[in-house]
Enzyme design. Sequence first.
Site, PDB file in Angstrom:
ATOM      1  N   GLY A  13      95.432  59.097  13.840  1.00  0.00           N
ATOM      2  CA  GLY A  13      94.260  58.750  13.029  1.00  0.00           C
ATOM      3  C   GLY A  13      94.464  59.151  11.584  1.00  0.00           C
ATOM      4  O   GLY A  13      94.829  60.290  11.301  1.00  0.00           O
ATOM      5  N   ARG A  51      99.771  54.720  16.405  1.00  0.00           N
ATOM      6  CA  ARG A  51      99.967  55.603  17.561  1.00  0.00           C
ATOM      7  C   ARG A  51     101.046  54.915  18.395  1.00  0.00           C
ATOM      8  O   ARG A  51     100.835  53.794  18.859  1.00  0.00           O
ATOM      9  CB  ARG A  51      98.671  55.753  18.359  1.00  0.00           C
ATOM     10  N   ASP A 107      97.466  66.469  16.723  1.00  0.00           N
ATOM     11  CA  ASP A 107      98.161  67.126  17.837  1.00  0.00           C
ATOM     12  C   ASP A 107      99.171  66.209  18.529  1.00  0.00           C
ATOM     13  O   ASP A 107     100.261  66.649  18.889  1.00  0.00           O
ATOM     14  CB  ASP A 107      97.170  67.738  18.840  1.00  0.00           C
ATOM     15  N   THR A 112      94.297  65.368  10.078  1.00  0.00           N
ATOM     16  CA  THR A 112      93.321  64.809  11.030  1.00  0.00           C
ATOM     17  C   THR A 112      91.927  65.251  10.602  1.00  0.00           C
ATOM     18  O   THR A 112      91.747  66.387  10.161  1.00  0.00           O
ATOM     19  CB  THR A 112      93.579  65.272  12.476  1.00  0.00           C
ATOM     20  N   ASP A 149      89.634  65.832  12.617  1.00  0.00           N
ATOM     21  CA  ASP A 149      89.009  66.562  13.734  1.00  0.00           C
ATOM     22  C   ASP A 149      89.039  68.084  13.603  1.00  0.00           C
ATOM     23  O   ASP A 149      88.304  68.773  14.306  1.00  0.00           O
ATOM     24  CB  ASP A 149      89.695  66.184  15.052  1.00  0.00           C
ATOM     25  N   ASP A 192      91.193  70.092  14.731  1.00  0.00           N
ATOM     26  CA  ASP A 192      91.456  70.645  16.060  1.00  0.00           C
ATOM     27  C   ASP A 192      92.906  71.086  16.239  1.00  0.00           C
ATOM     28  O   ASP A 192      93.475  70.931  17.311  1.00  0.00           O
ATOM     29  CB  ASP A 192      91.068  69.620  17.140  1.00  0.00           C
ATOM     30  N   ARG A 212      86.514  63.220  19.733  1.00  0.00           N
ATOM     31  CA  ARG A 212      86.650  62.859  21.152  1.00  0.00           C
ATOM     32  C   ARG A 212      86.762  64.112  22.004  1.00  0.00           C
ATOM     33  O   ARG A 212      86.158  64.210  23.058  1.00  0.00           O
ATOM     34  CB  ARG A 212      87.912  62.004  21.308  1.00  0.00           C
TER      35      ARG A 212
HETATM   36  O1  F6P Z   1      91.654  61.937  15.905  1.00  0.00           O
HETATM   37  C1  F6P Z   1      90.911  61.402  14.887  1.00  0.00           C
HETATM   38  C2  F6P Z   1      89.864  60.455  15.408  1.00  0.00           C
HETATM   39  O2  F6P Z   1      89.173  59.984  14.291  1.00  0.00           O
HETATM   40  C3  F6P Z   1      88.914  61.016  16.466  1.00  0.00           C
HETATM   41  O3  F6P Z   1      87.878  61.802  15.948  1.00  0.00           O
HETATM   42  C4  F6P Z   1      88.424  59.748  17.105  1.00  0.00           C
HETATM   43  O4  F6P Z   1      87.982  60.012  18.415  1.00  0.00           O
HETATM   44  C5  F6P Z   1      89.654  58.897  17.107  1.00  0.00           C
HETATM   45  O5  F6P Z   1      90.463  59.338  16.038  1.00  0.00           O
HETATM   46  C6  F6P Z   1      89.386  57.431  16.962  1.00  0.00           C
HETATM   47  O6  F6P Z   1      90.584  56.750  17.035  1.00  0.00           O
HETATM   48  P1  F6P Z   1      90.755  55.196  16.692  1.00  0.00           P
HETATM   49  O7  F6P Z   1      90.698  55.052  15.215  1.00  0.00           O
HETATM   50  O8  F6P Z   1      92.063  54.826  17.251  1.00  0.00           O
HETATM   51  O9  F6P Z   1      89.613  54.490  17.339  1.00  0.00           O
END
Ligand code: F6P
Length: 327
Positions: free
Chosen positions: A14, A75, A106, A130, A132, A134, A176
């Site tokens: 992300g 990803r 991560d 990120t 998040d 986390d 998430r």
């Molecule tokens: O890990 C970052 C994040 O923004 C999370 O908070 C979220 O759940 C996820 O990525 C969303 O991913 P995508 O952009 O692939 O929908």
Amino acid sequence: MSTLKKVGVLTSGGDAPGMNACIRAVTRAAIYNGLQVFGIRYGFQGLIQGDIHQLFANSVSNIIQLGGTILKSARSAEFTTPEGRQKAYEQLQKAGIQALVVIGGDGSYRGAHEFITAYPDIQVIGLPGTIDNDLGGTDATIGFDTAINTAMRAIDNIRDTADAFNRLFFVEVMGRDSGFIALHVGLSSGAEAILVPEEKTNLEALIEILDTGWKRHKTSSIIVVAEGDDAGGAFEVAAKVKQRFSHYETKVAILGHIQRGGSPTCQDRVLATRLGAAAIESLLQGKTGIALGICHHQIRETELLAAAQTRESINPSLLRLVDILSV
Ligand code: F6P
């Protein structure tokens, strides 16, 4: 004397505001130290495909203030396989790149760890990119501050209209597996309750809080729900509450990817800049397999896998604070 000459940089997973500031710092610090820098587009997937381009000082002009990532992100399922990682290694060999700076979360750290386990001749440094927050080994990740400020301002706007109509709003924020965004945004926007994945949601307690507010004629209530909360997303929680609390008009707002974009805050730009430059210093010192972060204003090194696996846990006393302040 380091034999390092060519460094690659990529962003993965992300995207997060501040990644561009970090790419800029990596690039300029590398050039300052006499290294050649290569931007790898689309993260590990682009590496597998050889999407590699030399960066110069002016390749990163005027990007410090931009959200997203000029290197794009992805990803990569292929990179999780030994065959994918071998292709990535071959691309690095072909380009003569001896070291990588991986800016991501991560999943990216785990990928980087697997990679150097198989190919220890490539130096790798991870940087925490990120929204998040986390990851272990850092007080904050690049992008977190911007995301929480964006979400906080959105909730301030929602509060105005919620108040005008005496409405109860369920606002879903990203996260998430992690409630850091929800916690900070909820605290800073005066939310009545915050629901996070780390704590089992107690609907009865939530209804009690809303009931107390109703009885003292609160004109608006905001419940911040992390997308990964065990009671479901904001729509699901709102439906459950509505069954028991029909006198309140309920609305749902999903903030979604709005939180991922936008110009990075000063704090994120400084964090990204310091870490980007520190990554080059670490590589020149021969370091590898570590993630860099900033803890108590000091650069900190943490083993990549440890940084991916151990994150600060949500401070339960901050969640309690919300209960105390929403009486
Ligand atoms: O890990 C970052 C994040 O923004 C999370 O908070 C979220 O759940 C996820 O990525 C969303 O991913 P995508 O952009 O692939 O929908």
